[in-house]
Design an enzyme around this catalytic site. Structure first.
Site, PDB file in Angstrom:
ATOM      1  N   GLY A 175       0.761  -1.242   0.406  1.00 24.11           N
ATOM      2  CA  GLY A 175      -0.054   0.444  -0.448  1.00 24.11           C
ATOM      3  C   GLY A 175       0.609   1.231  -0.027  1.00 24.11           C
ATOM      4  O   GLY A 175       1.812   1.118   0.648  1.00 24.11           O
ATOM      5  N   HIS A 176       0.337   2.568   0.037  1.00 22.10           N
ATOM      6  CA  HIS A 176       0.838   3.717  -0.288  1.00 22.10           C
ATOM      7  C   HIS A 176       1.650   3.888   1.159  1.00 22.10           C
ATOM      8  O   HIS A 176       1.321   3.714   1.875  1.00 22.10           O
ATOM      9  CB  HIS A 176      -0.172   4.741  -0.747  1.00 22.10           C
ATOM     10  CG  HIS A 176      -1.485   4.987   0.154  1.00 22.10           C
ATOM     11  ND1 HIS A 176      -2.222   6.564   0.241  1.00 22.10           N
ATOM     12  CD2 HIS A 176      -2.165   4.946   1.636  1.00 22.10           C
ATOM     13  CE1 HIS A 176      -3.265   6.369   0.898  1.00 22.10           C
ATOM     14  NE2 HIS A 176      -2.495   4.467   1.440  1.00 22.10           N
TER      15      HIS A 176
END
Lengths: 324, 324, 324
Positions: free
Chosen positions: A223-224
């Site tokens: 994920g970011h």
């Protein structure tokens, strides 16, 4: 194709003993190797397999030298498994055609992307505006590297990987969602390997960071704003939610899920399919998996599990009764 | 690049207070923001981080205005997180080159596909026979949209997505499997976002349906004939089996598995890595995850879990004994 | 488009009874079918749905013939679900344009790859050096088949699949990892279907093997040197770690994880999201999933689960006390 064992030792070191055949035609495991194949013993536990192996030659550690000589030819090396790894590299270089550096004509490369001349960009890759691909890095076929993302040197990125898709960020707007544009990028260090169809999202404000030497297997989701520390390795199907920070030298088993906004310290080993729901700062081995059972037994135990808290209360009550 | 704060407020509303610097160079979190950066406080719990932030300006809710002013410049807005989301959109528009609508020359588009002139089809996409891409929708690089599938307006489809592969349908034929051709398609509403390498299968007889405003993260599998209701959001690595119906305004955590032929009502929140094995009609928050523990503790508890049902019986027996 | 029911029976067999309409315009489930649609009853449990169905004609087993005739037209066939599967195939052939064999001009095919003239290679596929694609096999768009990998006859490989990426093999070298080159390939039998974005890694020394008739859904990870036996079917998001051997005629539910270096015998059924952590040699149905619950109940039970082993000890103590 056959290779002289002397050439192996000349290239990779080690001591060759008791040689009977001088050429080998392949590498194989102890169980399957035939007289023209080279094998290795990485773990003294497999001593019995060593003795019964038909391999033409076996790579062993110094403490297995005497045993190995009973059986036949051997190469003695300090770290047989590491030696074997290097042997696979040498073998590949000897036996497979070299692939030249450069950009496959079918790849779509933005003119502002910077690609080192020693890098190799495979067929049908997409490298977007401002991306940077370092020296000796290989993108296999059908890889996407998004805007402004950086891939370091000597990386291997397998087919289908997507680096730099938008992180998953939305603000509630009544019942609907308002997109948070992902303004960061992805920065990948040197000597990183990324498995097929794995995704590494760009950061929301700052970058998502994969440090040097990280190894990611296939179909992993990063994920970011995740940060993964040096030399950490993750098996297939792992999911790491946004803003998790994972230390160096960790291993994460296949299918594990690491929740967002938490910290896993260095030297932590997570078992396959485990859900990391809180920070883990102490090195060690962590697990959380429902044990497999025949379905009927599982059904009974799973049903009881829903009453577990009340069972504890009943035990407490019994303890009080009994103490009277 | 720097932006005048007055221009921010002019574009997005809100009240600007106590301004010291007039230009900002970027957006950042409270912890990392410097004096030339704009940040936001979405949750009053982070009051302390607000007070210690070095941000040049902070977006806050009206009830934090007094506190924020103690610290320095602020923009007061009713919903700071929503304001921030819109700010990222505005910021991106100001700072990144615009990408024109149209079809990248490397994309492979069937002549019978209908693509709105305002849509943008990225490099190396494939849009098959009879597919339809709506206005202002963006397919990033390397997306597949299969035959007869429909993607609505203002959708964002990330790299590697596959819309309209065959659903997984086979009838037993002795020991073998006979393929059930998947004659339905996929219909995706407006304002849907689909993350990298996510797959949405076509229906067997009827269509798979993704309603307006749904947000899907990366590496999600949506089986055939699934229906996902408006504005539902799913995090990465979720799997939804065939013919599941999921209501509006749900959230599904990363790695959750939703079994087939069941119904999840609206406003249901599923925790990460939870397995939804039966219909859930009542709004609420549902979980089913084995808690992580150090491996040795887990081994002891997991072993005992296999005897849980018999432990319950032993407690029952004890209760009878004690009541005598 | 409409099809004469007599043509259906002529093509696929079965006995047509009590016909009222002679043409049908589509296939549908019992619940949704209208008077111009053909449906099927695969399970006698759905007898009530049969009676209330508005379908123009229903495919039923011989033992349902009398009931079906009460309602209206029917086709009697020994195995209605299998008949239905073949009907979908026949229907597709009647109603959809045929796609010719051959290689899409946008595909990137190594000159040394061998592709049978009856195979169909979709847009933007990559077939690497020495790969082999058998007769009547279809690679949909954007598939990668790596060096020396073999795909048999009549296979269907969906968009985004990666066959033959490197297996995940590294030897420890101090804190870092030394790559073990993956010198094996992937061998896929006949009549195999592989879902979108699924990955099958090449073997380390020997090949990864997928036997005839295997069906893999989307987003599955098959590690190096895995062997999957004939006609085994796996639902989406499954992960199979390296060197696992899975027998014939197994089914694996979505999201299950099978650990490496173990054996699953033939005719084993693994429930969705179950972790196979040890070999399973006995046919049967196996499960290991934490049951879903409302979050508050789950929290209580999960917390108690961490004390389960000590609860067992407390029960033991109580039993001793009570026996005094």
């Amino acid at each position: 194709m056959s290779v002289d064992l002397a050439a192996v030792v000349q290239a990779l070191g080690g001591e060759l003993h008791g040689i009977s055949t001088t050429t080998i035609s392949g590498l194989a495991s102890l169980e399957t190797a035939g007289p023209s194949e080279l094998s290795f013993l990485s773990n003294p536990r497999y001593r019995q397999q060593l003795l019964s192996s038909r391999a033409g030659c076996v790579i062993v550690a110094p403490d297995m030298e005497a045993t190995a000589k009973e059986r036949g030819a051997c190469i003695v090396a300090d770290q047989p498994y590491l030696y074997f790894a290097r042997l696979t590299q040498w073998w590949k270089a000897q036996t497979r055609p070299q692939v030249d550096a450069g950009i496959h004509p079918s790849a779509v490369i933005d003119p502002t992307a910077e690609i080192h001349p020693s890098a190799r960009i495979g067929a049908l890759c997409v490298v977007e505006r401002g991306a940077h691909i370092g020296a000796n890095t290989v993108l296999k076929a059908r890889v996407t590297v998004g805007e402004d993302c950086v891939v370091g040197e000597r990386c291997m990125v397998h087919s289908g990987v997507v680096i730099g898709a938008d992180g998953f960020g939305f603000a509630p707007n009544g019942d609907a969602w308002e997109k948070i544009e992902q303004l960061g990028a992805v920065r990948i260090g040197n000597d990183v390997e990324i498995g097929a169809n794995t995704c590494i999202d760009r950061g929301a404000l700052q970058d998502t960071v994969i440090e040097d030497g990280v190894k990611l297997d296939n179909l992993i989701q990063i994920g970011h704003n995740v940060r993964i520390g040096r030399n950490t390795a993750m098996a297939g199907c792992v999911g790491v939610a946004g803003s998790a920070t994972i230390g160096a030298n960790c291993t994460v088993g296949g299918g594990a899920i690491i929740l967002g906004h938490l910290t896993v310290g260095p030297n932590v080993n997570i078992s396959a399919a485990t859900v990391v729901s809180k920070s883990i700062l102490k090195p060690g081995h962590y697990t959380g998996v429902f044990p497999i059972d025949d379905n009927a037994s599982w059904e009974r135990n799973a049903a009881t599990l829903k009453q577990l808290h009340s069972l504890r209360d009943r035990i407490k009550t019994l303890e009080k009764e009994t103490q009277k």
